[in-house]
Design an enzyme around this catalytic site. Sequence first.
Site, mmCIF file in Angstrom:
data_model
loop_
_atom_site.group_PDB
_atom_site.id
_atom_site.type_symbol
_atom_site.label_atom_id
_atom_site.label_comp_id
_atom_site.label_asym_id
_atom_site.label_seq_id
_atom_site.Cartn_x
_atom_site.Cartn_y
_atom_site.Cartn_z
ATOM 1 N N SER A 31 0.797 -1.221 0.000
ATOM 2 C CA SER A 31 0.000 0.000 0.000
ATOM 3 C C SER A 31 0.832 1.275 0.000
ATOM 4 C CB SER A 31 -0.940 0.001 1.197
ATOM 5 O OG SER A 31 -0.215 -0.110 2.397
ATOM 6 N N LYS A 60 -12.239 -0.984 0.990
ATOM 7 C CA LYS A 60 -11.474 -0.163 0.034
ATOM 8 C C LYS A 60 -12.208 -0.212 -1.317
ATOM 9 C CE LYS A 60 -7.244 -1.234 2.618
ATOM 10 N NZ LYS A 60 -7.301 -0.116 3.571
ATOM 11 N N HIS A 101 -5.539 -4.181 -1.356
ATOM 12 C CA HIS A 101 -5.364 -3.088 -2.318
ATOM 13 C C HIS A 101 -5.384 -3.604 -3.758
ATOM 14 C CE1 HIS A 101 -4.563 0.248 0.461
ATOM 15 N NE2 HIS A 101 -4.062 -0.694 1.247
HETATM 16 C C1 LIG Z 1 -2.943 -4.499 3.243
HETATM 17 C C2 LIG Z 1 -4.045 -4.196 4.209
HETATM 18 N N1 LIG Z 1 -4.601 -5.209 4.907
HETATM 19 C C3 LIG Z 1 -5.597 -4.984 5.791
HETATM 20 C C4 LIG Z 1 -6.100 -3.729 6.018
HETATM 21 C C5 LIG Z 1 -7.194 -3.541 7.020
HETATM 22 O O1 LIG Z 1 -8.440 -3.521 6.398
HETATM 23 P P1 LIG Z 1 -9.749 -3.249 7.250
HETATM 24 O O2 LIG Z 1 -10.027 -1.801 7.155
HETATM 25 O O3 LIG Z 1 -10.802 -4.095 6.605
HETATM 26 O O4 LIG Z 1 -9.483 -3.701 8.651
HETATM 27 C C6 LIG Z 1 -5.569 -2.646 5.316
HETATM 28 C C7 LIG Z 1 -6.113 -1.300 5.544
HETATM 29 O O5 LIG Z 1 -5.441 -0.351 5.842
HETATM 30 C C8 LIG Z 1 -4.511 -2.886 4.395
HETATM 31 O O6 LIG Z 1 -3.948 -1.863 3.725
#
Ligand SMILES: Cc1ncc(COP(=O)(O)O)c(C=O)c1O
Lengths: 415, 80
Positions: free
Chosen positions: A190, A249, A218
């Site tokens: 990310s 997202k 992502h």
């Molecule tokens: C790679 C990744 N995994 C997991 C998450 C967490 O997602 P959630 O908002 O569903 O907890 C994020 C969010 O920032 C992320 O970028």
Amino acid sequence: MAYSDKTRGMYNGILSGLQEAGLFKQERFIHSPQAADIEVEFPSGSSLKNVINICANNYLGLSSHPDVVKAAHEGLDSRGYGMSSVRFICGTQDIHRKLEQMVTEFLDTEDTILFPSCMDANAGVFEAVLTKDDVMISDRLVHASIIDGIRLCSAMHDTFKHSDMDHLESKLQLHHDRRLKMVITDGVFSMDGDTAKLDEMAALCEKYDALLFIDDSHASGFIGKKGRGTHEKYGIMGKVDVITTTFGKGLGGASGGCVSGRKELVEMCRQKARPYLFSNTIAPPVVAGVIKVLEILSATTERRDKLEKNTEFWRKGLTEAGFVLKEGDTPIVPVMLFNAKLSQDVSRDLYQEGVYAIGFFFPVVPQGQARIRTQISAGHEIHHLEKALDAFTKVGKKYNILGKTKQEIIEMYGM
Amino acid sequence: MEDMHEVIREYVINEYVEDDTEVTNDTPLISGGIVDSFSMVSLKRFLENKYSISIPDDRATPEAFDSVNKICTLVQEFIG
Ligand SMILES: Cc1ncc(COP(=O)(O)O)c(C=O)c1O
């Protein structure tokens, strides 16, 4: 009860330390639905400003899509607001299982289990499927939620240098004697917007008899020609053992996450994963919204195609304007500024010009790699991107960084 | 005979250092943020393989692994 002045003073000391170090996070209040054009109150108390948002994870522009909003309304009417229970007591509706089946089909896996968030999915999955006889081998840049999940798991843990396949291979050899080996990576990273080398990773996992785990938060919905994710892009659909992803997202942006993959592993999560067992799952209106999102994305690739075109336009525009970008082909386009203060100044000036984008600096990214992370959306129209490019160019001129190399920018502003 | 300090220092640099940070025999590795306590396991396994020893988990602490010198002291103890 006994919250003494001394205790209060201690916390205030820690908080002012964060402020002094420039690490204090402040929210900006948005008074409109999430979209390309938003109305923002910042700083708190000031009058509202209309700005173009280029830092949301709203990759597919579905966060406020009328069909998704309508589906959520209908879900609210037909299945109510909340469940007042965890899944295995009386907190599972037909639509929860329906969504799980739709995700399984969308990602081409064997089964899926919903979690309240992807953070929870990552926190719960490792401990549910691995034991102290096993080893987890993760990329050094995986998301914080994976690191937390790994910490909660009793299996041995090791890391490999970011996307370094030789290093990964040496780790697979080093840990050959473990009962199970699981290789763990983000699909798209990310902060840099690069993708994991999943074809090579899958081949190594095959060679050394290891499980492959990817977090495709992502990527789900837009990476790959049909938008199924990084495993589609690298031609390994059906071969990934565990995929975690979020509905917070690209897939509508509300909330919720899942573990999708081999059916026994998913079943282990249903039996053992603590965030699944001890926390309410996704609320009915959100489930109905995500179902609509998957229906839209399964019917047409229009949105991910538009996102791809927008991203090309944006990358080309910034490159021609003379900015230093991180290489890549995902909608995450980091504009490199290297110096932390410069990233804050540029972000502030962009906001004045009507563009909302945030500067990231140490410790969120490595020292000397401060940047503005821009994120493109299918919800952007070309006129949004043109206006944002004008703003970037104007601010870039002000700081005299257009056409300058990394070294030149560092010479001017320091690391 | 290879110098143990040199072997271990070289391993640490190859394994953990991705920029030009200097590592001496006294450089704090874990408290200094060079070796993340997470990634210590490969160092432990490397030592065990290299010197044919077995270091019990309760001895492989972040403190005991915090510099090349400390690691050498620990390994010497198990080599006997
Ligand atoms: C790679 C990744 N995994 C997991 C998450 C967490 O997602 P959630 O908002 O569903 O907890 C994020 C969010 O920032 C992320 O970028």
